[in-house]
Design a protein around this motif. Structure first.
Motif, PDB file in Angstrom:
ATOM      1  N   ASN A 101      -5.828  -3.853  -5.355  1.00 43.76           N
ATOM      2  CA  ASN A 101      -7.004  -3.341  -6.071  1.00 43.76           C
ATOM      3  C   ASN A 101      -6.786  -1.957  -6.668  1.00 43.76           C
ATOM      4  N   HIS A 102      -5.771  -1.205  -6.194  1.00 43.74           N
ATOM      5  CA  HIS A 102      -5.474   0.103  -6.793  1.00 43.74           C
ATOM      6  C   HIS A 102      -4.564  -0.009  -8.008  1.00 43.74           C
ATOM      7  N   ASP A 161      -1.216  -2.557  -4.099  1.00 48.06           N
ATOM      8  CA  ASP A 161      -1.505  -1.119  -4.024  1.00 48.06           C
ATOM      9  C   ASP A 161      -0.179  -0.358  -4.093  1.00 48.06           C
ATOM     10  N   ASP A 194       0.815  -1.212   0.000  1.00 47.47           N
ATOM     11  CA  ASP A 194       0.000   0.000   0.000  1.00 47.47           C
ATOM     12  C   ASP A 194       0.856   1.273   0.000  1.00 47.47           C
ATOM     13  N   HIS A 210      -3.581  -4.119   2.166  1.00 46.27           N
ATOM     14  CA  HIS A 210      -4.949  -3.640   1.887  1.00 46.27           C
ATOM     15  C   HIS A 210      -5.607  -2.857   3.014  1.00 46.27           C
ATOM     16  N   HIS A 242      -2.897  -9.598  -1.770  1.00 46.75           N
ATOM     17  CA  HIS A 242      -3.168  -8.217  -1.370  1.00 46.75           C
ATOM     18  C   HIS A 242      -4.082  -8.140  -0.148  1.00 46.75           C
TER      19      HIS A 242
HETATM   20 FE   LIG Z   1      -6.087  -2.307  -1.328  1.00 44.54          FE
END
Ligand SMILES: [Fe+2]
Ligand SMILES: [Fe+2]
Length: 499
Positions: free
Chosen positions: A328-329, A282, A234, A445, A380
């Motif tokens: 997810n980013h 991320d 992240d 995450h 993640h």
């Molecule tokens: Fe995330």
């Protein structure tokens, strides 16, 4: 000959300070230097690079004392770098291309595969295992059933009713035993469990719930030599909230700058033995991840975000292996497994000679030459968002992500509930299952640190490099930015460094 364990110029002079720094670096590597050799070293046009060459050179030749003769042997930096032993990373599981589940046939094929795999984990630990279609013939007998949870509900009396399916049919199980309720409340749709209980008129009254879990005797595997692994996630490069100063500070620390995170002797020992950095997704903040994100970005171009990321990561010495998975980013489709970040999107990351990009989840074996190495699973952690709201025992799951990961480890699955992600077909075993021979599971995450050892597995959530956002405050999350969990692979002890 006298050894320089003191007696040089006043530390206030520049040369004195330089000699002091060089000496500290040498002593921390458990070497010594003759006084006249230190004088020569301090006069070198690039003493900090030269000292690294000398440390490598003496370690390779099993000598411990740096003498003027060693300085006389010219050795170009490039050659010294090439001599650096590159740590080995073997890819064990990497889901580079994945085909989505498209039809009912695909979905049933996937669940049949999942069921058969988990049946193997469970059946040896259960007695009198019956297939569901066989239950019609049985009454008032203690039986065990292995099934996928297709429904779960709580009655107004606080009992829990489960619907279980196997490849032969569906049955109902009821949990009235108050001691079993907390365990039953942790059950998720689509996970495979074993139940044992007495069957009465087609309904099983549950006396025991068996989850796949890991064997009790699974040992905590260690290495013979001290090797450190650091865990990041992240980073969110491109976000206005990316803490670039703190990230730079961490990179400077790895390159030998004293930051106050540790006393120098500990720092020198650490950076001498730091061989792996894992990054669990991320990596950039991405674009279009949520409505209005563009207002939160200082780099609005996805390619530029990855270019900037590579500029940071290229500062990590080549002797350290970097292993990255997406989140997810990142600019990768949101499947589970999520394929690795592609070369077209992040060419500069692929240019880094010490970087391996894998899927989420993905597994690598590190240090394979020692004790058959350690298997590290990177994921993640996107399923955490599905698990926490459903599990009454995980109300503090965002503060303690290791607790969430522990429930998943006992289920031996990273994302049991199907709706929490698209699982793709075409695999012989469930790609989101947690294999028995995993040693370390690294997630991110939720932007909070957490770590725990359980039955030979170290679970680590590595926090973030993004400052707390208003949205996170609103959700009640408690991020812990700029802290790095560090694992000693010889002792499997974890410590946290703050930057
Ligand atoms: Fe995330
Ligand atoms: Fe994140």
């Amino acid at each position: 000959m006298s050894l320089t364990l003191g007696g040089f110029d006043s530390p206030k002079t520049q040369t004195g300070e330089l000699k002091h720094e060089l000496l500290k670096r040498i002593l921390a590597s458990r070497l010594q230097i003759a006084k006249n050799a230190l004088e020569l070293l301090a006069q070198h046009p690039n003493p900090n690079e030269r000292v690294e060459q000398l440390i490598l050179q003496l370690k390779e030749s099993d000598e411990f004392l740096i003498l003027p003769k060693h300085l006389a042997q010219a050795q170009p930096l490039k050659e010294a770098k090439q001599k650096t032993t590159r740590e080995r990373v073997e890819i064990v599981a990497n889901y580079a291309s994945t085909k989505p589940l498209e039809s009912i046939k695909d979905i049933s094929k996937y669940f049949a595969m999942r069921f058969n795999q988990y049946k193997r984990y469970l059946q040896n630990r259960l007695k009198n295992v019956q297939s569901i279609s066989n239950l019609k013939k049985i009454n008032n007998e203690k039986v065990s059933v292995i099934g996928i949870i297709s429904d779960r509900r709580k009655t107004h009396r606080g009992n829990i009713i489960l619907k279980l399916e196997d490849l032969s049919g569906e049955t109902t199980a009821i949990i009235t035993n108050k001691e079993l309720i907390p365990q039953a409340e942790e059950m998720l749709f689509d996970e495979v469990i074993g139940i044992t209980g007495t069957i009465n008129k087609g309904v099983i009254f549950v006396e025991e719930i068996t989850v796949p879990d890991l064997p009790i005797k699974k040992e905590l595997k260690t290495l013979e030599n001290t090797v450190y692994a650091a865990f990041l996630s992240d980073v969110h490069v491109g976000s206005k909230k990316f803490l670039s100063d703190k990230f730079e500070n961490m990179l400077a620390f790895i390159n030998g700058k004293e930051t106050g995170a540790l006393i120098w002797e500990e720092q020198a020992e650490l950076i001498d033995n730091l061989k792996y950095i894992f990054v669990a997704g991320d990596i950039v903040d991405g674009i279009g991840v949520y409505p209005g994100q563009e207002k939160e970005l200082n780099i609005r171009d996805i390619f530029a975000q990855y270019k900037e990321t590579a500029k940071f990561f290229e500062k990590i010495p080549e002797s350290i292996q970097i292993i990255m998975c997406p989140g997810n980013h990142d600019y990768v489709r949101l499947a589970q497994p999520q394929p690795p970040i592609e070369k077209d999107v992040a060419p500069d990351l692929y240019e880094l000679p010490n970087t391996t990009l894998i899927s989420s989840p993905g597994i690598v074996k590190i240090r394979p030459q020692e004790n058959n190495g350690l298997n590290v699973l990177l994921y993640h952690g996107t399923s955490i968002d599905t698990i926490v709201p459903q599990n009454p025992n995980l109300k503090d799951g965002y503060k303690h992500p290791e607790k969430v990961m522990l429930t998943l480890l006992k289920k031996r699955h990273l994302s049991p509930q199907y709706e929490s992600g698209i699982v793709t077909a075409e695999f012989e075993s469930d790609p989101l299952a947690i294999p028995e021979d995993i040693d370390i599971i690294h997630t991110g995450h939720v932007h909070s640190n957490g770590a725990v050892n359980y039955r030979g597995v170290t679970l680590i959530n590595s926090g973030t490099w993004q400052d707390v956002t208003d949205f996170q405050k609103f959700l009640g999350h408690e991020p812990t930015p700029a802290r790095v969990p560090l694992l000693n692979l010889k002792t499997r002890q974890i410590r946290l460094l703050e930057f």
